[in-house]
Write a protein that holds these residues in place. Sequence first.
Motif, PDB file in Angstrom:
ATOM      1  N   ILE A 140       6.905   8.207   5.619  1.00  0.00           N
ATOM      2  CA  ILE A 140       5.469   8.365   5.368  1.00  0.00           C
ATOM      3  C   ILE A 140       4.723   8.255   6.704  1.00  0.00           C
ATOM      4  O   ILE A 140       3.849   9.069   7.008  1.00  0.00           O
ATOM      5  CB  ILE A 140       4.914   7.318   4.375  1.00  0.00           C
ATOM      6  CG1 ILE A 140       5.541   7.486   2.989  1.00  0.00           C
ATOM      7  CG2 ILE A 140       3.391   7.422   4.250  1.00  0.00           C
ATOM      8  CD1 ILE A 140       5.133   6.448   1.953  1.00  0.00           C
ATOM      9  N   SER A 141       5.114   7.276   7.500  1.00  0.00           N
ATOM     10  CA  SER A 141       4.441   7.080   8.798  1.00  0.00           C
ATOM     11  C   SER A 141       4.597   8.319   9.668  1.00  0.00           C
ATOM     12  O   SER A 141       3.638   8.744  10.322  1.00  0.00           O
ATOM     13  CB  SER A 141       5.013   5.879   9.540  1.00  0.00           C
ATOM     14  OG  SER A 141       4.876   4.740   8.752  1.00  0.00           O
ATOM     15  N   SER A 142       5.781   8.906   9.675  1.00  0.00           N
ATOM     16  CA  SER A 142       5.968  10.068  10.549  1.00  0.00           C
ATOM     17  C   SER A 142       5.173  11.265  10.031  1.00  0.00           C
ATOM     18  O   SER A 142       4.654  12.051  10.807  1.00  0.00           O
ATOM     19  CB  SER A 142       7.452  10.414  10.707  1.00  0.00           C
ATOM     20  OG  SER A 142       7.964  10.836   9.469  1.00  0.00           O
ATOM     21  N   ASP A 174       0.817  -1.214   0.000  1.00  0.00           N
ATOM     22  CA  ASP A 174       0.000   0.000   0.000  1.00  0.00           C
ATOM     23  C   ASP A 174       0.854   1.270   0.000  1.00  0.00           C
ATOM     24  O   ASP A 174       0.511   2.258  -0.655  1.00  0.00           O
ATOM     25  CB  ASP A 174      -0.958   0.003   1.197  1.00  0.00           C
ATOM     26  CG  ASP A 174      -2.097  -0.984   0.994  1.00  0.00           C
ATOM     27  OD1 ASP A 174      -2.207  -1.543  -0.121  1.00  0.00           O
ATOM     28  OD2 ASP A 174      -2.867  -1.199   1.947  1.00  0.00           O
ATOM     29  N   LEU A 175       1.963   1.240   0.715  1.00  0.00           N
ATOM     30  CA  LEU A 175       2.817   2.442   0.723  1.00  0.00           C
ATOM     31  C   LEU A 175       3.564   2.591  -0.600  1.00  0.00           C
ATOM     32  O   LEU A 175       3.755   3.711  -1.082  1.00  0.00           O
ATOM     33  CB  LEU A 175       3.783   2.425   1.911  1.00  0.00           C
ATOM     34  CG  LEU A 175       3.123   2.603   3.292  1.00  0.00           C
ATOM     35  CD1 LEU A 175       4.178   2.698   4.384  1.00  0.00           C
ATOM     36  CD2 LEU A 175       2.229   3.845   3.342  1.00  0.00           C
ATOM     37  N   ILE A 176       3.949   1.475  -1.195  1.00  0.00           N
ATOM     38  CA  ILE A 176       4.564   1.561  -2.541  1.00  0.00           C
ATOM     39  C   ILE A 176       3.537   2.190  -3.489  1.00  0.00           C
ATOM     40  O   ILE A 176       3.850   3.098  -4.268  1.00  0.00           O
ATOM     41  CB  ILE A 176       4.978   0.167  -3.062  1.00  0.00           C
ATOM     42  CG1 ILE A 176       6.072  -0.438  -2.176  1.00  0.00           C
ATOM     43  CG2 ILE A 176       5.437   0.241  -4.520  1.00  0.00           C
ATOM     44  CD1 ILE A 176       6.394  -1.900  -2.478  1.00  0.00           C
ATOM     45  N   SER A 177       2.304   1.719  -3.384  1.00  0.00           N
ATOM     46  CA  SER A 177       1.245   2.241  -4.248  1.00  0.00           C
ATOM     47  C   SER A 177       1.029   3.740  -4.012  1.00  0.00           C
ATOM     48  O   SER A 177       0.900   4.521  -4.961  1.00  0.00           O
ATOM     49  CB  SER A 177      -0.042   1.449  -3.989  1.00  0.00           C
ATOM     50  OG  SER A 177      -1.098   2.006  -4.692  1.00  0.00           O
ATOM     51  N   SER A 178       1.031   4.162  -2.746  1.00  0.00           N
ATOM     52  CA  SER A 178       0.842   5.601  -2.442  1.00  0.00           C
ATOM     53  C   SER A 178       1.977   6.415  -3.046  1.00  0.00           C
ATOM     54  O   SER A 178       1.751   7.501  -3.609  1.00  0.00           O
ATOM     55  CB  SER A 178       0.830   5.855  -0.930  1.00  0.00           C
ATOM     56  OG  SER A 178      -0.188   5.120  -0.341  1.00  0.00           O
ATOM     57  N   GLU A 187       3.443  10.103  -7.848  1.00  0.00           N
ATOM     58  CA  GLU A 187       4.246  10.350  -9.066  1.00  0.00           C
ATOM     59  C   GLU A 187       3.391  10.322 -10.330  1.00  0.00           C
ATOM     60  O   GLU A 187       3.906  10.295 -11.445  1.00  0.00           O
ATOM     61  CB  GLU A 187       5.341   9.278  -9.199  1.00  0.00           C
ATOM     62  CG  GLU A 187       6.230   9.108  -7.996  1.00  0.00           C
ATOM     63  CD  GLU A 187       7.185  10.267  -7.757  1.00  0.00           C
ATOM     64  OE1 GLU A 187       7.350  11.105  -8.657  1.00  0.00           O
ATOM     65  OE2 GLU A 187       7.762  10.320  -6.646  1.00  0.00           O
ATOM     66  N   ASN A 188       2.056  10.196 -10.153  1.00  0.00           N
ATOM     67  CA  ASN A 188       1.116  10.072 -11.281  1.00  0.00           C
ATOM     68  C   ASN A 188       1.125   8.681 -11.926  1.00  0.00           C
ATOM     69  O   ASN A 188       0.686   8.521 -13.066  1.00  0.00           O
ATOM     70  CB  ASN A 188       1.350  11.125 -12.359  1.00  0.00           C
ATOM     71  CG  ASN A 188       0.623  12.414 -12.044  1.00  0.00           C
ATOM     72  OD1 ASN A 188      -0.390  12.400 -11.344  1.00  0.00           O
ATOM     73  ND2 ASN A 188       1.153  13.522 -12.542  1.00  0.00           N
ATOM     74  N   VAL A 189       1.647   7.730 -11.208  1.00  0.00           N
ATOM     75  CA  VAL A 189       1.600   6.334 -11.674  1.00  0.00           C
ATOM     76  C   VAL A 189       0.483   5.653 -10.888  1.00  0.00           C
ATOM     77  O   VAL A 189       0.639   5.331  -9.713  1.00  0.00           O
ATOM     78  CB  VAL A 189       2.954   5.619 -11.433  1.00  0.00           C
ATOM     79  CG1 VAL A 189       2.847   4.153 -11.838  1.00  0.00           C
ATOM     80  CG2 VAL A 189       4.062   6.324 -12.209  1.00  0.00           C
ATOM     81  N   LEU A 190      -0.655   5.451 -11.564  1.00  0.00           N
ATOM     82  CA  LEU A 190      -1.846   5.007 -10.841  1.00  0.00           C
ATOM     83  C   LEU A 190      -1.933   3.483 -10.808  1.00  0.00           C
ATOM     84  O   LEU A 190      -2.845   2.875 -11.375  1.00  0.00           O
ATOM     85  CB  LEU A 190      -3.098   5.647 -11.455  1.00  0.00           C
ATOM     86  CG  LEU A 190      -3.040   7.180 -11.592  1.00  0.00           C
ATOM     87  CD1 LEU A 190      -4.363   7.739 -12.091  1.00  0.00           C
ATOM     88  CD2 LEU A 190      -2.650   7.855 -10.280  1.00  0.00           C
ATOM     89  N   ALA A 191      -0.942   2.882 -10.142  1.00  0.00           N
ATOM     90  CA  ALA A 191      -0.938   1.423  -9.953  1.00  0.00           C
ATOM     91  C   ALA A 191      -2.171   1.052  -9.118  1.00  0.00           C
ATOM     92  O   ALA A 191      -2.692   1.887  -8.381  1.00  0.00           O
ATOM     93  CB  ALA A 191       0.330   1.012  -9.225  1.00  0.00           C
ATOM     94  N   ARG A 192      -2.598  -0.201  -9.257  1.00  0.00           N
ATOM     95  CA  ARG A 192      -3.844  -0.567  -8.564  1.00  0.00           C
ATOM     96  C   ARG A 192      -3.720  -1.866  -7.783  1.00  0.00           C
ATOM     97  O   ARG A 192      -3.160  -2.839  -8.272  1.00  0.00           O
ATOM     98  CB  ARG A 192      -4.970  -0.729  -9.600  1.00  0.00           C
ATOM     99  CG  ARG A 192      -5.454   0.607 -10.117  1.00  0.00           C
ATOM    100  CD  ARG A 192      -6.820   0.497 -10.727  1.00  0.00           C
ATOM    101  NE  ARG A 192      -7.696  -0.412 -10.033  1.00  0.00           N
ATOM    102  CZ  ARG A 192      -8.734  -1.033 -10.604  1.00  0.00           C
ATOM    103  NH1 ARG A 192      -8.991  -0.844 -11.874  1.00  0.00           N
ATOM    104  NH2 ARG A 192      -9.500  -1.830  -9.908  1.00  0.00           N
ATOM    105  N   ARG A 193      -4.289  -1.830  -6.575  1.00  0.00           N
ATOM    106  CA  ARG A 193      -4.499  -3.088  -5.862  1.00  0.00           C
ATOM    107  C   ARG A 193      -5.581  -3.810  -6.646  1.00  0.00           C
ATOM    108  O   ARG A 193      -6.370  -3.165  -7.322  1.00  0.00           O
ATOM    109  CB  ARG A 193      -5.063  -2.818  -4.462  1.00  0.00           C
ATOM    110  CG  ARG A 193      -4.247  -1.860  -3.661  1.00  0.00           C
ATOM    111  CD  ARG A 193      -4.679  -1.852  -2.228  1.00  0.00           C
ATOM    112  NE  ARG A 193      -5.908  -1.104  -1.988  1.00  0.00           N
ATOM    113  CZ  ARG A 193      -6.219  -0.574  -0.814  1.00  0.00           C
ATOM    114  NH1 ARG A 193      -5.398  -0.714   0.201  1.00  0.00           N
ATOM    115  NH2 ARG A 193      -7.352   0.079  -0.644  1.00  0.00           N
ATOM    116  N   TYR A 194      -5.628  -5.132  -6.542  1.00  0.00           N
ATOM    117  CA  TYR A 194      -6.696  -5.798  -7.285  1.00  0.00           C
ATOM    118  C   TYR A 194      -7.520  -6.693  -6.383  1.00  0.00           C
ATOM    119  O   TYR A 194      -6.977  -7.395  -5.538  1.00  0.00           O
ATOM    120  CB  TYR A 194      -6.144  -6.608  -8.469  1.00  0.00           C
ATOM    121  CG  TYR A 194      -6.571  -5.997  -9.775  1.00  0.00           C
ATOM    122  CD1 TYR A 194      -5.930  -4.875 -10.273  1.00  0.00           C
ATOM    123  CD2 TYR A 194      -7.657  -6.496 -10.483  1.00  0.00           C
ATOM    124  CE1 TYR A 194      -6.341  -4.285 -11.448  1.00  0.00           C
ATOM    125  CE2 TYR A 194      -8.065  -5.919 -11.660  1.00  0.00           C
ATOM    126  CZ  TYR A 194      -7.411  -4.803 -12.143  1.00  0.00           C
ATOM    127  OH  TYR A 194      -7.818  -4.217 -13.311  1.00  0.00           O
TER     128      TYR A 194
END
Length: 404
Positions: A397-399, A314-318, A323-330
């Motif tokens: 990201i967490s912080s 999920d953080l890789i996806s965020s 970066e405008n790369v709209l990768a998707r969980r499936y």
Amino acid sequence: MTKQSLNDLAIFGGQPASETQLHVGRPNIGNRQQLLARINDLLDRRWFTNNGPYVHEFESRLSELLGVKHCIAVCNATIGLAITIRALGMTGEVITPSFTFIATAHALQWQEITPVFCDIDPQTHNLDPRCVAALITPRTTGILATHVWGRPCAIEPLIEIAQHHNLKLMFDAAHAFGCSYAGHMIGNFGEAEVFSFHATKFFNTFEGGAVTTNSDELAAKIRLMTNFGFSGYDRVIYLGVNGKMSEPAAAMGLTGLECLDEFVAVNRRHYKRYEEALADVPGVRMIQYEEAERNNYQYVVLEIDETATHITRDLISSALHAENVLARRYFYPGCHRMEPYRSYFPHAGLLLPETEKLCQRVLSLPTGTGVEAQDVDLICDLIRFVIEHGAEVSQKISSLTGAG
Ligand SMILES: Cc1ncc(COP(=O)(O)O)c(C=O)c1O
């Protein structure tokens, strides 16, 4: 690659790597002039729907391409599934994956049939036949299996189980247009198979789908049910629905079919480029296609092993989205965790350990004719950078979000 330090990542305030949004499932378009000529034609003819000449031609082309006896074009795969389920006389319980699009389950539940969610084989992401056998009860009437990512299910074991227990077997082939199993095109297996030609699919008719079968009787029934059950003027013989494909949709389909080989070639090229660029990134495994078969390569899917990447899927996806790369969980979080199934079967997850794991791991990347080779390179560079700094990115990201 412009990212030198963490602060260069867009999620931490840097410039997005891509100026334009890169999508998963951006529609492929065939020859525009051909499409417009067909649209002009159908406007001149004033025949927009109800088994028009384009739908007729489209069905013939599909039957030919798939080597199947019957093809019934429909307005979308969801309705195609629902009609086929009813035409087959399924009732009670039907065994189906939870790792599928929600429409698979809804097509059953919509007609008060209980989808019994079955676990998957973690290697193939498709129904595990051993789990299917364990779920059969006296109320089971059928199996509805999805060829996830277009990779064929364990078709033979499923046929064996269905025959042994006298169950109907059909396939959700929404992902699998243009794919083959044991040298035969998907579309020929089970009692029937249902394709989706939704805009996001490898081949589209804007919205649309098709049911294919080698049974004369079933085809005749499905055809009538797609048109309210009319068997002639003023005569209705089944409970039907409006599942018809329109002429503009068929015109889009005919045009797309003329470019099918090009769509596959582009997808395959992108797939290979991703495969090469990501081969040595730790914790990243790309799904494989059986090269001896026909594939549409529409899904470039990574499995992220966060024990090796030190950052969650999920953080890789965020980070990619920024970066405008709209990768998707499936299929996240799995049908069994969505309503109404979540309320109906609150403990379903206990029987679905592989599904639950996979839903946390899968990330699908942009491909298709809407993506260029340099976009693929950029996406791979980003993934590599984020994972090389996995623990730090995760921590930062967490912080920022105050998450633990
Ligand atoms: C596996 C699966 N089944 C069914 C559907 C439903 O297809 P449609 O949108 O054509 O109704 C889709 C996609 O949309 C899908 O991915």
